[in-house]
Design an enzyme around this catalytic site. Structure first.
Site, PDB file in Angstrom:
ATOM      1  CG  HIS A 223      -2.055   1.096   0.764  1.00 33.69           C
ATOM      2  ND1 HIS A 223      -3.026   0.938  -0.198  1.00 33.69           N
ATOM      3  CD2 HIS A 223      -2.172   2.374   1.171  1.00 33.69           C
ATOM      4  CE1 HIS A 223      -3.701   2.051  -0.356  1.00 33.69           C
ATOM      5  NE2 HIS A 223      -3.210   2.939   0.465  1.00 33.69           N
ATOM      6  CE1 TYR A 227      -1.727   7.732  -0.171  1.00 33.66           C
ATOM      7  CE2 TYR A 227      -1.274   5.571   0.734  1.00 33.66           C
ATOM      8  CZ  TYR A 227      -2.168   6.558   0.395  1.00 33.66           C
ATOM      9  OH  TYR A 227      -3.506   6.378   0.593  1.00 33.66           O
ATOM     10  CG  HIS A 374      -9.204   2.365  -6.618  1.00 28.41           C
ATOM     11  ND1 HIS A 374      -9.487   3.605  -6.089  1.00 28.41           N
ATOM     12  CD2 HIS A 374      -8.047   1.969  -6.035  1.00 28.41           C
ATOM     13  CE1 HIS A 374      -8.551   3.937  -5.217  1.00 28.41           C
ATOM     14  NE2 HIS A 374      -7.656   2.967  -5.177  1.00 28.41           N
ATOM     15  CG  PHE A 375      -5.130  -0.067  -9.526  1.00 29.34           C
ATOM     16  CD1 PHE A 375      -4.689  -0.211 -10.816  1.00 29.34           C
ATOM     17  CD2 PHE A 375      -5.450  -1.212  -8.797  1.00 29.34           C
ATOM     18  CE1 PHE A 375      -4.600  -1.448 -11.400  1.00 29.34           C
ATOM     19  CE2 PHE A 375      -5.366  -2.465  -9.376  1.00 29.34           C
ATOM     20  CZ  PHE A 375      -4.932  -2.586 -10.686  1.00 29.34           C
ATOM     21  CG  HIS A 376      -6.290   1.633 -14.894  1.00 31.78           C
ATOM     22  ND1 HIS A 376      -6.600   0.366 -14.493  1.00 31.78           N
ATOM     23  CD2 HIS A 376      -5.276   1.495 -15.791  1.00 31.78           C
ATOM     24  CE1 HIS A 376      -5.822  -0.501 -15.125  1.00 31.78           C
ATOM     25  NE2 HIS A 376      -5.009   0.158 -15.908  1.00 31.78           N
ATOM     26  NE  ARG A 437      -7.155  -7.166  -9.860  1.00 28.59           N
ATOM     27  CZ  ARG A 437      -6.179  -6.724  -9.023  1.00 28.59           C
ATOM     28  NH1 ARG A 437      -6.394  -6.728  -7.721  1.00 28.59           N
ATOM     29  NH2 ARG A 437      -5.042  -6.282  -9.473  1.00 28.59           N
ATOM     30  NE  ARG A 438      -3.885  -9.491 -10.435  1.00 29.75           N
ATOM     31  CZ  ARG A 438      -3.175  -9.480  -9.331  1.00 29.75           C
ATOM     32  NH1 ARG A 438      -3.427 -10.317  -8.356  1.00 29.75           N
ATOM     33  NH2 ARG A 438      -2.159  -8.645  -9.195  1.00 29.75           N
TER      34      ARG A 438
HETATM   35  C1  HEM Z   1      -4.594  -3.795 -15.237  1.00 29.95           C
HETATM   36  C2  HEM Z   1      -5.615  -1.605 -19.437  1.00 29.95           C
HETATM   37  C3  HEM Z   1      -2.500   1.985 -18.399  1.00 29.95           C
HETATM   38  C4  HEM Z   1      -1.473  -0.195 -14.206  1.00 29.95           C
HETATM   39  C5  HEM Z   1      -5.204  -3.463 -16.427  1.00 29.95           C
HETATM   40  C6  HEM Z   1      -6.328  -4.146 -16.998  1.00 29.95           C
HETATM   41  C7  HEM Z   1      -6.602  -3.552 -18.169  1.00 29.95           C
HETATM   42  C8  HEM Z   1      -5.677  -2.465 -18.355  1.00 29.95           C
HETATM   43  C9  HEM Z   1      -7.715  -3.929 -19.157  1.00 29.95           C
HETATM   44  C10 HEM Z   1      -7.118  -5.265 -16.321  1.00 29.95           C
HETATM   45  C11 HEM Z   1      -6.595  -6.605 -16.580  1.00 29.95           C
HETATM   46  C12 HEM Z   1      -7.298  -7.686 -15.772  1.00 29.95           C
HETATM   47  O1  HEM Z   1      -7.504  -7.557 -14.553  1.00 29.95           O
HETATM   48  O2  HEM Z   1      -7.614  -8.715 -16.392  1.00 29.95           O
HETATM   49  C13 HEM Z   1      -4.792  -0.494 -19.547  1.00 29.95           C
HETATM   50  C14 HEM Z   1      -4.673   0.340 -20.715  1.00 29.95           C
HETATM   51  C15 HEM Z   1      -3.794   1.346 -20.422  1.00 29.95           C
HETATM   52  C16 HEM Z   1      -3.365   1.141 -19.062  1.00 29.95           C
HETATM   53  C17 HEM Z   1      -5.413   0.123 -22.017  1.00 29.95           C
HETATM   54  C18 HEM Z   1      -3.293   2.473 -21.267  1.00 29.95           C
HETATM   55  C19 HEM Z   1      -2.887   2.305 -22.520  1.00 29.95           C
HETATM   56  C20 HEM Z   1      -2.019   1.745 -17.133  1.00 29.95           C
HETATM   57  C21 HEM Z   1      -1.141   2.620 -16.413  1.00 29.95           C
HETATM   58  C22 HEM Z   1      -0.857   2.010 -15.236  1.00 29.95           C
HETATM   59  C23 HEM Z   1      -1.542   0.743 -15.221  1.00 29.95           C
HETATM   60  C24 HEM Z   1      -0.639   3.971 -16.923  1.00 29.95           C
HETATM   61  C25 HEM Z   1       0.013   2.486 -14.100  1.00 29.95           C
HETATM   62  C26 HEM Z   1       0.940   3.393 -14.182  1.00 29.95           C
HETATM   63  C27 HEM Z   1      -2.163  -1.387 -14.172  1.00 29.95           C
HETATM   64  C28 HEM Z   1      -2.017  -2.378 -13.132  1.00 29.95           C
HETATM   65  C29 HEM Z   1      -2.906  -3.420 -13.433  1.00 29.95           C
HETATM   66  C30 HEM Z   1      -3.602  -3.046 -14.651  1.00 29.95           C
HETATM   67  C31 HEM Z   1      -1.077  -2.296 -11.930  1.00 29.95           C
HETATM   68  C32 HEM Z   1      -3.173  -4.678 -12.615  1.00 29.95           C
HETATM   69  C33 HEM Z   1      -2.373  -5.817 -13.081  1.00 29.95           C
HETATM   70  C34 HEM Z   1      -2.708  -7.055 -12.265  1.00 29.95           C
HETATM   71  O3  HEM Z   1      -3.874  -7.259 -11.924  1.00 29.95           O
HETATM   72  O4  HEM Z   1      -1.774  -7.796 -11.967  1.00 29.95           O
HETATM   73  N1  HEM Z   1      -4.837  -2.430 -17.259  1.00 29.95           N
HETATM   74  N2  HEM Z   1      -3.982   0.017 -18.570  1.00 29.95           N
HETATM   75  N3  HEM Z   1      -2.254   0.614 -16.370  1.00 29.95           N
HETATM   76  N4  HEM Z   1      -3.109  -1.820 -15.074  1.00 29.95           N
HETATM   77 FE1  HEM Z   1      -3.552  -0.909 -16.815  1.00 29.95          FE
END
Ligand code: HEM
Length: 560
Positions: A223, A227, A374-376, A437-438
């Site tokens: 967490h 920050y 939330h975290f996006h 998710r995931r």
């Molecule tokens: C997870 C799309 C940008 C951090 C995801 C997921 C999607 C996604 C669809 C969900 C996947 C799932 O749970 O099955 C995108 C797209 C982006 C983008 C299209 C821009 C082009 C970002 C940015 C960050 C970020 C800028 C952080 C700086 C994360 C993280 C996860 C995630 C940490 C979780 C991964 C996990 O569950 O292990 N994203 N995202 N994303 N995204 Fe993004």
């Protein structure tokens, strides 16, 4: 003014932008895949590899490199002094780069048979998912590199202090040092997890680990790392955004209080990621929830201080009326618009975060698509869009080259904003409908997700469309950066980077706020109170194999 430091900031940003590009590509592939709009890029079984790459490249590599560069600039610029040791600066950069190459190889190895490594363990990488040792070693090197960077910021500050014994710590340096103190405390958990458990386990030196203990150590860090991403964005909002708006920060003292509160409250909250884990006493989960709710305080103080500062800027520019002043803001300046839109989205992220934090209502959204929704908004926009935006202001300064493709830059933050409104809002709603998710394919035969309004099909289209717009926005940003870095008219630009003093300056803020050791001591004490007993009991039932591997008798005696 400082060519070595400028060069290192350029290098850090370049690595960060590469990671952002690759991570974003994985993001759009996921968005199209899991919504079923287009599944031709990857096979279902590669989804975790792509998801791991997305998470690690964006929240570990992009953020850490960008923050390291931003902090290097903030310390040297605000103290007006070169960095304490050039050698150490090169060392931390190389450690972090080596770590990135190792972890990246392990992840991408999962997509090909060319190298016999893989790391489909997601960015949260706790047991029982297991990766090749080079993934953990890479992750550890990135963190060790960030520690060396932090020590070097402190050394630079100490050498400045020798000539400025009575001066207040300049605000930007204060923010960097407080953030790094928080980071030193928070990373202890993940360092112990990786060095004592995951690396020996992946090397086969120990046969098993205790998943609950390693998860707890991960969330000890998991967490506050949020920050670590957000406080640099706050640094930008407090110290640069008011100037871009045409005004001055409202109160230096409030800004310092906010950072001290983050140092105190960031770490003793990790159990709120473990509400559904058995084996953590409910009372300690409750304490974590209470601390988490207290974290709203510095965020609300920020909302007040930053908005007041921007309004002051708008009125200086001739803005009038209750809300009419908003029109006087420089929305065509991409550094301003990106940071301001990022702040606005952060407010929405704060509200959905309150739902996550509630011990009972968390069950409704736990491990659903609500969570990435939330975290996006937080790391994915509040931090990422602020970092992109401030690059429009900082990269010309550290390259000496004017910003390229200006009109693309002006449009980019708005494209991101629209893309994120679509993707994140639909993710939140899908989460409420129970979509997990995931998962590569979250549709199940004979099962319909029921939503209070709209339909699952419509949410999927919004997520995919939002994801594509985000990726387009990211390409626009990278094109602007490429054009700026490569501009042949280099080295001749003089930028007015002077930042005006706050309306209520440091002389009006209590001196005790600068007592970093006092705050660090209290922060450690709070961590001991929140974690001491639960961790002792987890260790007490066996370090590697709960229930059977006894701890030494002296420790068992101590633990009763
Ligand atoms: C997870 C799309 C940008 C951090 C995801 C997921 C999607 C996604 C669809 C969900 C996947 C799932 O749970 O099955 C995108 C797209 C982006 C983008 C299209 C821009 C082009 C970002 C940015 C960050 C970020 C800028 C952080 C700086 C994360 C993280 C996860 C995630 C940490 C979780 C991964 C996990 O569950 O292990 N994203 N995202 N994303 N995204 Fe993004």
């Amino acid at each position: 003014r400082y060519p070595f430091e400028s060069r290192m900031v350029r290098y850090c940003f370049a690595v960060a932008f590469l990671a952002l590009g690759a991570g974003g590509l994985f993001g759009v592939i996921q968005a199209l895949h899991r919504t079923g709009i287009y599944r031709g890029f990857i096979a279902n079984q590669d989804y975790y590899t792509i998801l791991t790459g997305h998470g690690v490249l964006l929240v570990l590599v992009f953020t850490t490199f960008f923050i390291a560069g931003l902090f290097l600039w903030a310390v040297t610029d605000s103290l007006d002094t070169p960095v304490a040791s050039e050698w150490t600066t090169k060392l931390w950069f190389r450690l972090m780069l080596l770590g990135t190459l190792l972890a990246g190889t392990a992840i991408l190895g999962g997509l090909t048979d060319l190298v016999p490594v893989s790391a489909d363990v997601l960015f949260t990488f706790y047991a029982p998912l297991a990766a090749h040792p080079i993934f953990y070693i890479g992750a550890a090197l990135i963190i060790v590199g960030s520690w060396v960077a932090g020590i070097n910021y402190f050394r630079t500050f100490f050498s400045w202090r020798q000539d400025n014994a009575d001066a207040r710590i300049p605000l930007r340096t204060f923010m960097v040092l407080v953030t790094m103190l928080m980071w030193f405390i928070a990373t202890m958990g993940v360092a112990v997890e990786v060095v004592f458990f995951l690396i020996p386990w992946s090397l086969g030196l120990i046969s098993q680990v205790d998943p609950l203990l390693t998860r707890t150590l991960f969330w000890f860090f998991g967490h506050p790392v949020v920050y670590f991403w957000l406080m640099p964005a706050y640094l930008v909002w407090y110290t640069i955004l008011p100037k871009l708006a045409g005004g001055r920060l409202f109160s230096d003292g409030l800004a310092r209080i906010v950072f001290v509160l983050f140092l105190l409250l960031s770490t003793p909250v990790g159990f709120h990621h473990q509400y559904v884990d058995p084996g953590i006493p409910e009372g300690f989960k409750f304490v974590a929830m209470t601390n988490t709710m207290f974290l709203l305080l510095p965020s609300l103080l920020t909302a007040f201080t930053v908005v007041a500062s921007i309004e002051h800027g708008a009125r200086q520019r001739g803005g009038t009326g209750l809300l009419g002043w908003l029109k006087a803001l420089p929305w065509d300046n991409p550094a301003f618009s990106a940071s301001a839109l990022a702040g606005l989205m952060f407010a929405a992220g704060g509200f959905s975060g309150m739902i996550n934090a509630g011990m009972n209502i968390n069950y409704l959204v736990h491990n659903t698509l609500w969570v990435p929704g939330h975290f996006h908004l937080t790391v994915g926009t509040a931090a990422a869009l602020t970092f992109m935006g401030i690059s429009y202001w900082l990269v010309p300064q550290v390259t000496g080259r004017p910003l390229g493709l200006r009109s693309w830059a002006s449009a980019q933050p708005f494209v991101w904003f629209i893309g994120m409104v679509l993707m994140s809002n639909a993710m939140h709603r899908a989460g409420l409908a129970g979509v997990p998710r995931r998962t590569a394919v979250p549709q199940y035969e004979g099962f319909e997700y029921v939503s209070a309004y709209g339909s699952y099909a419509e949410m999927r289209i919004q997520i995919a469309l939002g994801g594509v717009l985000l990726f387009v926005s990211l390409l626009m940003f990278l094109a602007v950066m490429w054009d700026t870095y490569m501009n042949p008219k280099g080295g001749r630009l003089t930028v007015n980077s002077e930042l005006p003093a706050a309306l209520s300056g440091p002389e009006a803020s209590p001196k005790v706020l600068d007592n970093l050791w006092l705050w660090a001591g209290i922060a450690v004490l709070l961590v001991v109170l929140a974690y001491g007993l639960p961790l002792a009991s987890l260790v007490g039932d066996g370090l590697f194999d709960p229930g059977s591997a006894p701890v030494p008798a002296w420790l068992a005696g101590l633990l009763g």
